[in-house]
Design a protein around this motif. Structure first.
Motif, PDB file in Angstrom:
ATOM      1  N   LEU A 336       0.778  -1.205  -0.088  1.00 29.24           N
ATOM      2  CA  LEU A 336      -0.040  -0.011   0.058  1.00 29.24           C
ATOM      3  C   LEU A 336       0.865   1.213  -0.028  1.00 29.24           C
ATOM      4  O   LEU A 336       1.707   1.331   1.063  1.00 29.24           O
ATOM      5  N   LYS A 337       0.503   2.046  -0.794  1.00 24.36           N
ATOM      6  CA  LYS A 337       1.618   3.204  -1.142  1.00 24.36           C
ATOM      7  C   LYS A 337       0.669   4.438  -1.124  1.00 24.36           C
ATOM      8  O   LYS A 337      -0.570   4.443  -1.872  1.00 24.36           O
ATOM      9  N   VAL A 338       0.977   5.656  -0.532  1.00 21.02           N
ATOM     10  CA  VAL A 338       0.301   6.872  -0.514  1.00 21.02           C
ATOM     11  C   VAL A 338       1.062   7.770  -1.280  1.00 21.02           C
ATOM     12  O   VAL A 338       2.218   8.123  -1.103  1.00 21.02           O
ATOM     13  N   GLU A 339       0.291   8.440  -2.214  1.00 19.64           N
ATOM     14  CA  GLU A 339       0.998   9.854  -2.851  1.00 19.64           C
ATOM     15  C   GLU A 339       0.055  10.951  -2.823  1.00 19.64           C
ATOM     16  O   GLU A 339      -0.972  10.966  -3.399  1.00 19.64           O
ATOM     17  N   ALA A 340       0.649  11.830  -2.093  1.00 18.99           N
ATOM     18  CA  ALA A 340       0.052  13.277  -1.515  1.00 18.99           C
ATOM     19  C   ALA A 340       1.133  14.115  -1.055  1.00 18.99           C
ATOM     20  O   ALA A 340       1.252  14.509  -0.172  1.00 18.99           O
ATOM     21  N   ASP A 375       2.338  -9.422  -8.218  1.00 20.04           N
ATOM     22  CA  ASP A 375       2.496  -8.536  -6.960  1.00 20.04           C
ATOM     23  C   ASP A 375       1.127  -7.586  -7.029  1.00 20.04           C
ATOM     24  O   ASP A 375       0.770  -7.028  -7.796  1.00 20.04           O
ATOM     25  N   ALA A 376       0.371  -7.820  -5.873  1.00 16.62           N
ATOM     26  CA  ALA A 376      -0.732  -7.102  -5.432  1.00 16.62           C
ATOM     27  C   ALA A 376      -0.282  -5.627  -4.890  1.00 16.62           C
ATOM     28  O   ALA A 376       0.676  -5.617  -4.110  1.00 16.62           O
ATOM     29  N   GLU A 377      -0.608  -4.289  -5.462  1.00 16.96           N
ATOM     30  CA  GLU A 377      -0.170  -3.208  -5.112  1.00 16.96           C
ATOM     31  C   GLU A 377      -1.502  -2.166  -5.016  1.00 16.96           C
ATOM     32  O   GLU A 377      -2.380  -2.205  -5.959  1.00 16.96           O
ATOM     33  N   ILE A 378      -1.681  -1.129  -3.918  1.00 15.43           N
ATOM     34  CA  ILE A 378      -2.723  -0.284  -3.819  1.00 15.43           C
ATOM     35  C   ILE A 378      -2.150   1.122  -3.813  1.00 15.43           C
ATOM     36  O   ILE A 378      -1.109   1.335  -2.911  1.00 15.43           O
ATOM     37  N   ILE A 379      -2.316   1.937  -4.566  1.00 12.56           N
ATOM     38  CA  ILE A 379      -2.126   3.243  -4.496  1.00 12.56           C
ATOM     39  C   ILE A 379      -3.020   4.431  -4.010  1.00 12.56           C
ATOM     40  O   ILE A 379      -4.258   4.346  -4.851  1.00 12.56           O
TER      41      ILE A 379
END
Length: 471
Positions: A336-340, A375-379
């Motif tokens: 899980l990645k946050v781009e803010a 690979d599972a990824e959530i942005i």
């Protein structure tokens, strides 16, 4: 009430009468001013002409004495027209002129006077009115010069008669026009009233008629029809929610009862009773979460949450939600990645926006696992785009087919691929309601692979800019 009485009591007819009265008074004032001004101009023209004649006759008297004056006045008196002349001695005896008699005392006062008189050349001896000026000559002689006022009075009477007829025509046409306009308006209002009666009787599909003229009644009908469509949609949604609640809560409540009955019937020791109670508590908590979600949706759709709106940073909310779900995502092997990177100001309710974004992240964790071992990824992103702030959650799962995206945001709707996971089918519905509350929208898009859910909200106007706009 009779049809005529109903017509006379309408606002449109009363307004027509008010406008007609104002216009009639203005027209009467205008005609009166025109008549008065015409009379004044004619009087001024008479006085200028008479003054010029008196000046000329006085000069004749100065050059040739009384004989020459009498000769000139006698010659002028014989001409046809409305001019009046009279030369008298000190005792009032007439020497020349065309005036037979005057009102008493006219010759004794020099200056301008309106008087009654009789002409010498009038065989009927009728009484006329004239504007005259008496001028004192040397040696006691008096000179009277004037003009008959019959033409002035005739013109004045013509103007007044025209004014009376004009006012009468205006009043008749105004009343007729008032009846015509009022009847048309009343007909449309009656049609609207009949439609509202049907709606009050329960026919929510009824709509107010629109004439297509674009007037205020059409605008009112358009707005009311939009309101009725919204009410019909809410009532339909309420019915669907009631049906869904009855259907979706029946199963867990039945399970609760069955487990309790099974524990009473089969449990033999404390551990079995404890297990039954723990299972019952878990099921109860799921029901409470369902009711809390419904209450939050109702709060968002009713607009009650607008009272608690302030200027908040959507980027900060995104970072907070990401931090909250990071451990859960790691446990499921999802990155899980946050781009803010920068501030994303919006005017809204922090609690509701946070819950809406949390629902999207929770759904992504449940259904966003990678396909075929990928690979599972959530942005989670928060960024500005023009005058909008976009809160987006992307995953690499199976996504939602385009044909099902409309249904996915409805209450209690769970698609086939999601039935293996726990949930109530209210997550996307709540996110959509929160977006609409804030003047935005929820969009479901392809992520190739996976799903991209976007909450689009209006960007908050900075306070200095708002103050400048108000000033």
């Amino acid at each position: 009430m009779t049809a005529l009485g109903k017509l006379l009591r309408t606002t449109a007819f009363k307004l027509t009468l008010v406008y007609l009265t104002v216009f009639a008074l203005f027209a009467a004032f205008l005609l009166a001013y025109f008549a008065w001004n015409t009379r004044r101009l004619i009087t001024e023209q008479i006085t200028q002409t008479v003054d010029a004649e008196i000046t000329g006759l006085a000069e004749q008297y100065r050059q040739g004495g009384i004989r020459r004056l009498v000769f000139v006045v006698d010659a002028r008196s014989r001409r046809p027209g409305s001019s009046l002349y009279l030369v008298t001695t000190r005792a009032g005896e007439g020497l020349a002129g065309n005036v037979g008699s005057l009102s008493t005392g006219i010759l004794e006062s020099a200056g301008w006077t309106e008087t009654a008189y009789r002409r010498l050349d009038d065989p009927d001896g009728a009484e006329h009115h004239a504007l005259v000026r008496v001028f004192q000559l040397p040696a006691g002689f008096r000179l009277l010069v004037g003009r008959d006022l019959e033409e002035r009075e005739r013109l004045h009477d013509i103007v007044l008669a025209a004014g009376r007829w004009s006012l009468a025509i205006v009043i008749v046409l105004g009343v007729a026009g008032g009846f015509f306009v009022t009847r048309r308006v009343l007909k449309r209002v009656d049609a609207m009233t009949e439609t509202t009666r049907k709606i009050m009787d329960g026919d929510l599909a009824g709509r107010l008629p629109i004439a297509g003229t674009g007037d205020e009644l059409d605008r009112l009908a358009t707005n009311l029809n939009a309101m009725l469509e919204r009410i019909e949609a809410l009532m339909r949604g309420l019915k669907e929610v009631s049906d869904n609640i009855a259907h979706d809560l029946k199963t867990p409540l039945t399970r609760l009862r069955n487990r309790c009955e099974e524990a009473l019937r089969l449990a033999e020791d404390e551990s079995q009773y404890r297990a039954a109670l723990e299972s019952t508590i878990d099921e109860s908590e799921a029901l409470i979460r369902t009711f809390n979600a419904l209450l939050m949706i109702a709060r968002a759709e009713s607009g009650q949450a607008r009272d608690g709106m302030t200027e908040i940073d959507a980027a900060e909310i995104a970072r907070g939600v990401g931090e909250l779900y990071e451990r859960l995502a790691d446990d499921k092997g999802i990155h899980l990645k946050v781009e803010a990177p920068s501030a994303a100001p919006v005017h809204g309710n922090r609690e509701l926006i946070s819950q809406a974004l949390a629902n999207l992240v929770d759904n992504a964790i449940k259904y966003g696992s990678g396909i075929n071992g990928a690979d599972a990824e959530i942005i989670v992103t928060a960024r500005g785009e023009g005058d909008r702030i976009l809160l987006a959650v992307t995953d690499t799962g199976r996504g939602i087919p385009a044909a099902d995206r409309g249904r996915a945001v409805e209450r209690f709707v769970r698609l086939e691929q999601s039935r293996s996971q726990p949930g109530s089918g209210l997550g996307l519905s709540l996110a959509s309601a929160v977006a609409r509350l804030h003047g935005g929208e929820l969009k479901l898009e392809d992520n190739h692979p996976g799903l991209k859910t976007v909450i689009s909200l209006p960007r908050a106007t900075p306070i200095p800019a708002r103050l400048e706009a108000l000033g």
